[in-house]
Design an enzyme around this catalytic site. Structure first.
Site, PDB file in Angstrom:
ATOM      1  N   ASP A 272     -17.954  -7.254 -39.364  1.00 24.23           N
ATOM      2  CA  ASP A 272     -18.170  -5.995 -40.060  1.00 24.23           C
ATOM      3  C   ASP A 272     -17.339  -6.004 -41.340  1.00 24.23           C
ATOM      4  O   ASP A 272     -16.431  -6.826 -41.522  1.00 24.23           O
ATOM      5  CB  ASP A 272     -17.756  -4.820 -39.177  1.00 24.23           C
TER       6      ASP A 272
ATOM      7  N   GLU B 131     -19.238  -6.882 -45.808  1.00 20.52           N
ATOM      8  CA  GLU B 131     -19.941  -7.303 -44.593  1.00 20.52           C
ATOM      9  C   GLU B 131     -20.262  -8.792 -44.627  1.00 20.52           C
ATOM     10  O   GLU B 131     -20.094  -9.502 -43.622  1.00 20.52           O
ATOM     11  CB  GLU B 131     -21.219  -6.476 -44.442  1.00 20.52           C
TER      12      GLU B 131
ATOM     13  N   ASP C 233     -23.734  -4.602 -37.216  1.00 26.68           N
ATOM     14  CA  ASP C 233     -24.418  -3.315 -37.336  1.00 26.68           C
ATOM     15  C   ASP C 233     -24.979  -3.109 -38.740  1.00 26.68           C
ATOM     16  O   ASP C 233     -25.440  -2.012 -39.064  1.00 26.68           O
ATOM     17  CB  ASP C 233     -23.506  -2.155 -36.940  1.00 26.68           C
TER      18      ASP C 233
ATOM     19  N   ASP D 168     -15.099  -3.559 -36.513  1.00 23.77           N
ATOM     20  CA  ASP D 168     -14.839  -2.392 -37.363  1.00 23.77           C
ATOM     21  C   ASP D 168     -13.349  -2.060 -37.387  1.00 23.77           C
ATOM     22  O   ASP D 168     -12.784  -1.742 -38.441  1.00 23.77           O
ATOM     23  CB  ASP D 168     -15.647  -1.199 -36.840  1.00 23.77           C
TER      24      ASP D 168
ATOM     25  N   HIS E 163       9.137 -31.698 -27.963  1.00 19.88           N
ATOM     26  CA  HIS E 163       9.482 -32.787 -28.881  1.00 19.88           C
ATOM     27  C   HIS E 163      10.784 -33.476 -28.467  1.00 19.88           C
ATOM     28  O   HIS E 163      11.608 -32.917 -27.727  1.00 19.88           O
ATOM     29  CB  HIS E 163       9.624 -32.250 -30.309  1.00 19.88           C
TER      30      HIS E 163
ATOM     31  N   GLU F 129       7.603 -23.270 -33.465  1.00 24.12           N
ATOM     32  CA  GLU F 129       8.712 -22.573 -32.805  1.00 24.12           C
ATOM     33  C   GLU F 129       8.917 -21.190 -33.425  1.00 24.12           C
ATOM     34  O   GLU F 129       8.450 -20.899 -34.533  1.00 24.12           O
ATOM     35  CB  GLU F 129       9.986 -23.415 -32.922  1.00 24.12           C
TER      36      GLU F 129
END
Length: 381
Positions: free
Chosen positions: A11, A52, A77, A126, A185, A261
């Site tokens: 939208d 839109e 819509d 919306d 890591h 992180e």
């Protein structure tokens, strides 16, 4: 193999038409209806129709990012956009023509369908469009909310998986689960000193021992032979760890920003004792609430939980039924584990996670999860 089905709801709006404008889009899993990605942006002064179309393009790109081979059902819509993109109405306005052309390049035409829906069925897109306009008019960038609706606790991400079912009853045949193998890591120069090292600091590289740990993890994972994809945080230490494993497995490394992180702000490079001495009140607040931020930081554990949840859902959608190595850091990995367990936010302070350790979580088609491994360092002995 049947392609994955995704639903894009998009939208856009303009306060003045033309006026301050923004768009919003969500991507849903076509089978469960669960929101797995969302996008929104303030685009300055524009018309409703331009906004839109911008929302449509953003939604299609988000779907492509999740799965470039998916079939996509677009629901909007906007009768104008749906009819024009379906080819039933001509596109005469010069502002619309390039946007429609751009939308058609995102995914092959045969894999996208368009359907008009009433406005009340497009509330999520919306809402995002209005959030983007509100943010833009306030002079800031749109940021995703920590939760999609008031019924979900603020410390949880979008599309929180259901808590695992209680009891020992055998589960239904839900197909092959998706397995995340979570690898922290290897060590950096800061790790043995237990200094805060987040995404806002110096981005240190692996130390000599950290490189050895990465190679040991790579050898162990190669011996198991189950990893089918490698995803990594963008930080240098995680990329170096991931690349060591990927090279051994003959795979490529995919970067996922949501796995970075936490930003520790002014605490970066400090020990816990140093922070306790210099910022005692801030530290107490941080330890006591998932909404509190480290001194000078841009995010709390609530924010981190949201982005890690989005990264999780994107990865689940992309690699459904596969085993994925995710190379990340202490906070994101602990958060993935606690979400899988349905544990409270402060449970992250009760987990030990050593450098180059392995955890594993399996996710099932019904939304449930199972923690299979935690802080395994056997490969480093």
């Amino acid at each position: 193999m049947t392609p994955r089905r995704l639903v894009v709801e998009a939208d856009g709006g303009s306060r003045g038409n033309p006026g301050p404008a923004g768009y919003g889009a969500v991507v849903r899993d076509g089978d469960t209806g669960r929101i797995i990605a969302e996008a929104a942006e303030f685009i300055g002064r524009a018309t409703n129709n331009v906004a839109e179309y911008k929302g449509l393009i953003a939604g299609l790109r988000a779907a492509r990012e999740l799965d470039p081979e998916a079939v996509v059902d677009v629901r909007m819509d906007s009768k104008l956009v749906v009819e024009q993109m379906s080819g039933r109405w001509k596109i005469k306005h010069p502002d619309m023509q390039p946007l429609a052309a751009e939308a058609r390049t995102v995914l092959p035409r045969g894999r996208v369908t368009y359907r008009w829906i009433p406005r009340e069925q497009n509330k999520d897109a919306d809402r995002l469009a209005n959030e983007a306009m509100d943010a833009g008019q306030a002079g800031r960038a749109w940021e995703p909310r920590a939760r999609p609706a008031a019924a979900v606790p603020e410390d949880q991400p979008l599309a929180e998986p259901a808590a695992p079912k209680a009891g020992w009853a055998a589960p239904a045949d839900l197909g092959t689960p998706t397995t995340f193998v979570l690898l922290r890591h290897g060590e950096t120069a800061l790790t043995p000193q237990k200094r805060f090292s987040g995404s806002g600091g110096s981005d240190p590289e692996l130390s000599e021992r950290g490189r050895w740990q990465a190679e040991r993890a790579a050898a162990a994972l190669a011996e198991r032979g189950t990893v089918q994809a490698v995803v990594s945080s963008p930080m240098l230490r995680t990329r170096q760890t991931a690349e060591a494993v990927a090279a051994r497995l003959g795979l490529e490394v995919r970067i996922e920003e949501g796995l970075r992180e936490l930003d520790f702000g002014d605490w970066e490079g400090m020990t816990f004792a140093e922070v306790q001495q210099k910022y005692p009140e801030d530290l107490d607040a941080w330890l006591g609430s998932a909404k509190a931020r480290p001194t000078g930081s841009t995010e709390s554990f609530t924010n981190l939980t949201h982005r890690v949840g989005v990264a999780r859902d994107k990865t689940l959608a992309r690699y459904a039924g596969k085993t994925v190595l995710m190379v990340s850091h202490v906070s994101p990995i602990k958060t993935l584990v606690r979400l899988a367990l349905g544990a409270p936010p402060d449970s992250v302070y009760r987990m030990e996670l050593s450098a180059a350790s392995l955890c594993a979580v399996q996710y099932y088609a019904d939304g449930n999860a199972s923690v299979r491994l935690l802080n395994d360092t056997g490969h480093l002995r």
